[in-house]
Motif scaffolding. Sequence first.
Motif, mmCIF file in Angstrom:
data_model
loop_
_atom_site.group_PDB
_atom_site.id
_atom_site.type_symbol
_atom_site.label_atom_id
_atom_site.label_comp_id
_atom_site.label_asym_id
_atom_site.label_seq_id
_atom_site.Cartn_x
_atom_site.Cartn_y
_atom_site.Cartn_z
ATOM 1 N N THR A 307 0.841 -1.195 0.000
ATOM 2 C CA THR A 307 0.000 0.000 0.000
ATOM 3 C C THR A 307 0.877 1.246 0.000
ATOM 4 O O THR A 307 1.795 1.356 0.809
ATOM 5 C CB THR A 307 -0.920 0.033 1.234
ATOM 6 N N THR A 308 0.596 2.174 -0.913
ATOM 7 C CA THR A 308 1.243 3.480 -0.898
ATOM 8 C C THR A 308 0.166 4.550 -0.968
ATOM 9 O O THR A 308 -0.907 4.341 -1.546
ATOM 10 C CB THR A 308 2.227 3.664 -2.069
ATOM 11 N N ALA A 309 0.460 5.705 -0.372
ATOM 12 C CA ALA A 309 -0.487 6.817 -0.393
ATOM 13 C C ALA A 309 0.283 8.130 -0.412
ATOM 14 O O ALA A 309 1.222 8.317 0.364
ATOM 15 C CB ALA A 309 -1.407 6.759 0.820
ATOM 16 N N PHE A 310 -0.117 9.021 -1.311
ATOM 17 C CA PHE A 310 0.426 10.372 -1.388
ATOM 18 C C PHE A 310 -0.691 11.339 -1.012
ATOM 19 O O PHE A 310 -1.771 11.307 -1.615
ATOM 20 C CB PHE A 310 0.942 10.686 -2.793
ATOM 21 N N SER A 311 -0.427 12.197 -0.043
ATOM 22 C CA SER A 311 -1.447 13.133 0.429
ATOM 23 C C SER A 311 -0.897 14.550 0.435
ATOM 24 O O SER A 311 0.271 14.775 0.767
ATOM 25 C CB SER A 311 -1.913 12.776 1.843
#
Length: 350
Positions: A307-311
């Motif tokens: 899982t990767t997330a850019f915020s």
Amino acid sequence: MLSEKSVFAGFFLLSLCISQFSSPAHAATKAIRGFADFNFSLTDADDGRSQFRLGQYDTYITGSLTDKITYLSEVVFEYDEGWILDLERLWVRYKFNDALSVSTGKFHTALGFWNRNYHHGALLHTSVDRPIYLFFEDEGGILPIHTTGLLISGIDIGSSRIYYDVMVGNGLGSSPTEDNDSAKSISVYVHSKVIEDVDFGVSFYSDSVSEGAVIDAHAHGGDEALPLGEDVDQLIMSANVSINKGNVELLTEFAQVTNKGQRTGTKGTTTGLYALGAYSFDDLTPFFKFDLLDPDDADPIFSPGKTTAFSVGVKYDLSYLAAVKVQYTNLDVEGADKENLLRTQLAIGF
């Protein structure tokens, strides 16, 4: 692992200290505080929809019984297929001096900066959400966020400004009222503020999880947790650097969780990472956050799926007790379509 007799001796020592050194002349104090958050989200997921959501309603009480004895209790109301009440923390502490305090009760486990500083109040942290690998145990996180047991700690020691926590307690699969085996978890967190406004820290956690234990944590949601098919040894190593200087906030932490089955020898290492940066213009704070969660397919506890997330987002302080946040997140979970999320949050303290 420590035996139950060793832990009992620790509790006895704490009781002896309280009775021996307490000061009846000290006037007891008490303060009641709390947090709440209100949320609205939009998503482009196929099965997604816009929705309002109440976050956690967090109330806590702090106070002193004598000049040496302090306490804290923290209770959270939240909705999870019905309204539930969670006792998140409850401890009593005897402080000999800055270098040595002894506490017993339920704590946030001594694992890194975020877990020991940002508790259940969304107002305390800049982003809308916690880092993914630091989600609570029943929300998909990979760390044992809470521990019931004995804590020895010290603050601001020497010219290196050392802080430490050493914790012994019930391990994974146990409850706050009983342990499911005789093995005890051990966690150590040491950090230094030798450089002003900069915090360097390392953490260690060790436990043996019994066969049949049901672990809530999953790498990314996944299916319902199943009982472990064998005893599993767990080792966690983590490190953090945090900078809060003037208008600048920079936080990053890394954790490596190694689980090994005692019977089969099956071994998997799952890693978690986040980095958060922010710069404040008076009451307005733009920020970014990157999350990575990379479970090992061979891990005997966690579900597979990177899982990767850019915020990116902005936080606006209405006052020191209220803030509005807007955050856009691009979420990529292995085996699923990418998802774009837009979340707004009103976080308050009282």
